[in-house]
Enzyme design. Structure first.
Site, PDB file in Angstrom:
ATOM      1  N   CYS A  15       0.863  -1.172   0.000  1.00 16.54           N
ATOM      2  CA  CYS A  15       0.000   0.000   0.000  1.00 16.54           C
ATOM      3  C   CYS A  15       0.909   1.234   0.000  1.00 16.54           C
ATOM      4  O   CYS A  15       2.142   1.119   0.103  1.00 16.54           O
ATOM      5  CB  CYS A  15      -0.908   0.008   1.230  1.00 16.54           C
ATOM      6  SG  CYS A  15      -0.018   0.131   2.805  1.00 16.54           S
ATOM      7  N   HIS A  42       5.973  -5.723   8.429  1.00 15.28           N
ATOM      8  CA  HIS A  42       5.861  -7.113   8.844  1.00 15.28           C
ATOM      9  C   HIS A  42       6.064  -8.058   7.655  1.00 15.28           C
ATOM     10  O   HIS A  42       5.143  -8.702   7.181  1.00 15.28           O
ATOM     11  CB  HIS A  42       4.510  -7.361   9.509  1.00 15.28           C
ATOM     12  CG  HIS A  42       4.493  -6.967  10.941  1.00 15.28           C
ATOM     13  ND1 HIS A  42       3.342  -6.628  11.618  1.00 15.28           N
ATOM     14  CD2 HIS A  42       5.496  -6.837  11.845  1.00 15.28           C
ATOM     15  CE1 HIS A  42       3.641  -6.322  12.871  1.00 15.28           C
ATOM     16  NE2 HIS A  42       4.937  -6.443  13.024  1.00 15.28           N
ATOM     17  N   HIS A  77       4.397   1.318  11.263  1.00 16.80           N
ATOM     18  CA  HIS A  77       3.310   1.175  12.237  1.00 16.80           C
ATOM     19  C   HIS A  77       3.266   2.317  13.244  1.00 16.80           C
ATOM     20  O   HIS A  77       2.285   2.470  13.970  1.00 16.80           O
ATOM     21  CB  HIS A  77       3.470  -0.141  13.017  1.00 16.80           C
ATOM     22  CG  HIS A  77       3.563  -1.347  12.144  1.00 16.80           C
ATOM     23  ND1 HIS A  77       4.747  -2.010  11.902  1.00 16.80           N
ATOM     24  CD2 HIS A  77       2.622  -2.018  11.443  1.00 16.80           C
ATOM     25  CE1 HIS A  77       4.537  -3.027  11.088  1.00 16.80           C
ATOM     26  NE2 HIS A  77       3.256  -3.059  10.797  1.00 16.80           N
ATOM     27  N   CYS A  99       3.159   5.521   8.693  1.00 20.22           N
ATOM     28  CA  CYS A  99       2.128   5.705   7.670  1.00 20.22           C
ATOM     29  C   CYS A  99       1.306   6.956   8.005  1.00 20.22           C
ATOM     30  O   CYS A  99       0.884   7.142   9.155  1.00 20.22           O
ATOM     31  CB  CYS A  99       1.217   4.474   7.643  1.00 20.22           C
ATOM     32  SG  CYS A  99      -0.259   4.685   6.616  1.00 20.22           S
ATOM     33  N   HIS A 127      -0.545  -5.633  18.634  1.00 14.65           N
ATOM     34  CA  HIS A 127       0.017  -5.166  17.366  1.00 14.65           C
ATOM     35  C   HIS A 127       0.751  -3.846  17.590  1.00 14.65           C
ATOM     36  O   HIS A 127       0.256  -2.980  18.309  1.00 14.65           O
ATOM     37  CB  HIS A 127      -1.099  -4.980  16.338  1.00 14.65           C
ATOM     38  CG  HIS A 127      -0.601  -4.789  14.940  1.00 14.65           C
ATOM     39  ND1 HIS A 127      -0.160  -3.576  14.470  1.00 14.65           N
ATOM     40  CD2 HIS A 127      -0.467  -5.666  13.907  1.00 14.65           C
ATOM     41  CE1 HIS A 127       0.217  -3.709  13.209  1.00 14.65           C
ATOM     42  NE2 HIS A 127       0.045  -4.970  12.852  1.00 14.65           N
ATOM     43  N   GLU A 129       1.104  -1.231  15.839  1.00 16.15           N
ATOM     44  CA  GLU A 129       0.344  -0.023  15.483  1.00 16.15           C
ATOM     45  C   GLU A 129      -0.570   0.393  16.630  1.00 16.15           C
ATOM     46  O   GLU A 129      -0.648   1.575  16.984  1.00 16.15           O
ATOM     47  CB  GLU A 129      -0.493  -0.253  14.221  1.00 16.15           C
ATOM     48  CG  GLU A 129      -1.291   0.977  13.825  1.00 16.15           C
ATOM     49  CD  GLU A 129      -2.274   0.739  12.699  1.00 16.15           C
ATOM     50  OE1 GLU A 129      -3.397   1.278  12.760  1.00 16.15           O
ATOM     51  OE2 GLU A 129      -1.922  -0.006  11.754  1.00 16.15           O
ATOM     52  N   THR A 167      -5.674   0.615  11.437  1.00 11.96           N
ATOM     53  CA  THR A 167      -5.900   0.894  10.015  1.00 11.96           C
ATOM     54  C   THR A 167      -6.187  -0.351   9.185  1.00 11.96           C
ATOM     55  O   THR A 167      -6.809  -0.265   8.128  1.00 11.96           O
ATOM     56  CB  THR A 167      -4.682   1.607   9.394  1.00 11.96           C
ATOM     57  OG1 THR A 167      -3.512   0.811   9.596  1.00 11.96           O
ATOM     58  CG2 THR A 167      -4.482   2.980  10.014  1.00 11.96           C
ATOM     59  N   SER A 223       1.984 -10.346   9.902  1.00 12.27           N
ATOM     60  CA  SER A 223       1.213  -9.284   9.256  1.00 12.27           C
ATOM     61  C   SER A 223      -0.272  -9.393   9.600  1.00 12.27           C
ATOM     62  O   SER A 223      -0.959 -10.332   9.195  1.00 12.27           O
ATOM     63  CB  SER A 223       1.401  -9.363   7.738  1.00 12.27           C
ATOM     64  OG  SER A 223       0.488  -8.518   7.075  1.00 12.27           O
ATOM     65  N   SER A 267       2.088  -5.642   3.100  1.00 13.39           N
ATOM     66  CA  SER A 267       3.543  -5.660   3.319  1.00 13.39           C
ATOM     67  C   SER A 267       4.243  -6.721   2.471  1.00 13.39           C
ATOM     68  O   SER A 267       5.375  -7.095   2.754  1.00 13.39           O
ATOM     69  CB  SER A 267       3.844  -5.898   4.805  1.00 13.39           C
ATOM     70  OG  SER A 267       3.179  -7.049   5.284  1.00 13.39           O
TER      71      SER A 267
END
Length: 288
Positions: A15, A42, A77, A99, A127, A129, A167, A223, A267
């Site tokens: 992405c 990841h 992240h 991001c 996680h 993030e 996200t 991931s 990823s």
């Protein structure tokens, strides 16, 4: 006999945020003392390649003690405010590859928590993030990833509630969990912070899985978005397989399916996707 179809999802792979983060690191591979705070993404293959080029991943700023000059790249992240500030105090060059969609959540959480609102993050509490997002709140944070947790969570009804999402979370599940909080009668502001790329990838994967005899999801074992793609595809197609690279294909009876769909997490590098696609096409053609 009609040759079997092998279809690659258009949205498979990197992405915008991941592309940006990975490019940021590769641009600095010729420099000395380049580090990423946590794996930049990841994907083990990408991390190994960067390590071969001298880029090391760290998990604590203390690992840099004794190094005078260093470039520290913050992973896609993101990190907590405390971690970010601790890196800055070391006077290293800090390159923020977080991001932009994650940075937006940091700002929302920081602002709304300072206003005295309760923060609920819908996502996986382990996680990175989510750990980073949590670290931008000045008030207690509640993390929810299941119906059971949402139903059991009791908040202060005298205070407003702000709900954000990891996200890469499943959009339909996000809506389902928000609905539970709404029915409890809280004064709630739900901000859909699932990025558009994630929504598009999940929708396309679900549609492809419905029309395929088998699905292959390519992604790193750590991931989150790749695992969610697998769950979505598995719900639509029983013959769904999760792999990391083309080396995992011998365990899958690719040639026995009339139609095979392929998708990949955000990823997953395009080189790996193309290797898997070509390997599947080769297996199919050899049997027709």
């Amino acid at each position: 006999m009609k040759e079997a179809e092998v279809i690659l999802a258009r949205s498979a792979g990197f992405c915008f945020g991941v592309h940006r983060a990975v490019d940021t690191v590769y641009e600095r591979t010729g420099m000395e003392n380049v580090y990423t705070y946590g794996p930049i993404i990841h994907n083990d293959e990408v991390v190994k390649d960067l390590e071969s080029k001298g880029v090391k991943a760290i998990s604590d700023v203390a690992q840099l003690d004794g190094i005078d000059n260093a470039t520290v790249i913050i992973r896609s992240h993101g990190v907590s405010k405390n971690v970010y500030e601790s890196i800055k105090t070391k006077n290293y060059e800090v390159v923020d590859a977080t991001c932009p969609f994650v940075l937006k959540i940091h700002r929302i959480v920081e602002q709304e928590s300072k206003a005295g609102k309760q923060i609920v993050i819908i996502g996986n509490e382990k996680h990175p993030e989510v750990e980073g997002i949590k670290g931008w709140s000045v008030s207690p944070v509640y993390i929810v990833d299941s119906i059971e947790k949402a139903q059991n969570l009791e908040l202060d009804r005298a205070k407003e509630v702000v709900v954000v999402s990891q996200t890469t979370f499943n959009y339909n599940k996000f809506q389902e969990l928000v609905e539970i909080f709404s029915k409890k009668g809280y004064d709630i502001l739900a901000v859909n912070t699932i990025c558009n790329a994630t929504s598009t990838r999940q929708t396309e994967a679900e549609s492809l899985a419905k029309d395929s005899d088998a699905m292959i999801v390519i992604g790193g074992t750590h991931s989150s978005n790749s695992r969610k793609l697998y769950e979505i595809c598995k719900n639509q197609c029983e013959n769904t397989f999760f792999i990391q690279t083309a080396e995992d294909l011998p365990d899958i009876p690719v040639s026995s399916f009339a139609s095979l769909g392929i998708t990949a997490g955000a990823s997953t590098p395009n080189t790996i996707i193309q290797e898997v696609l070509k390997a599947c096409q080769k297996q199919v053609s050899q049997n027709y």
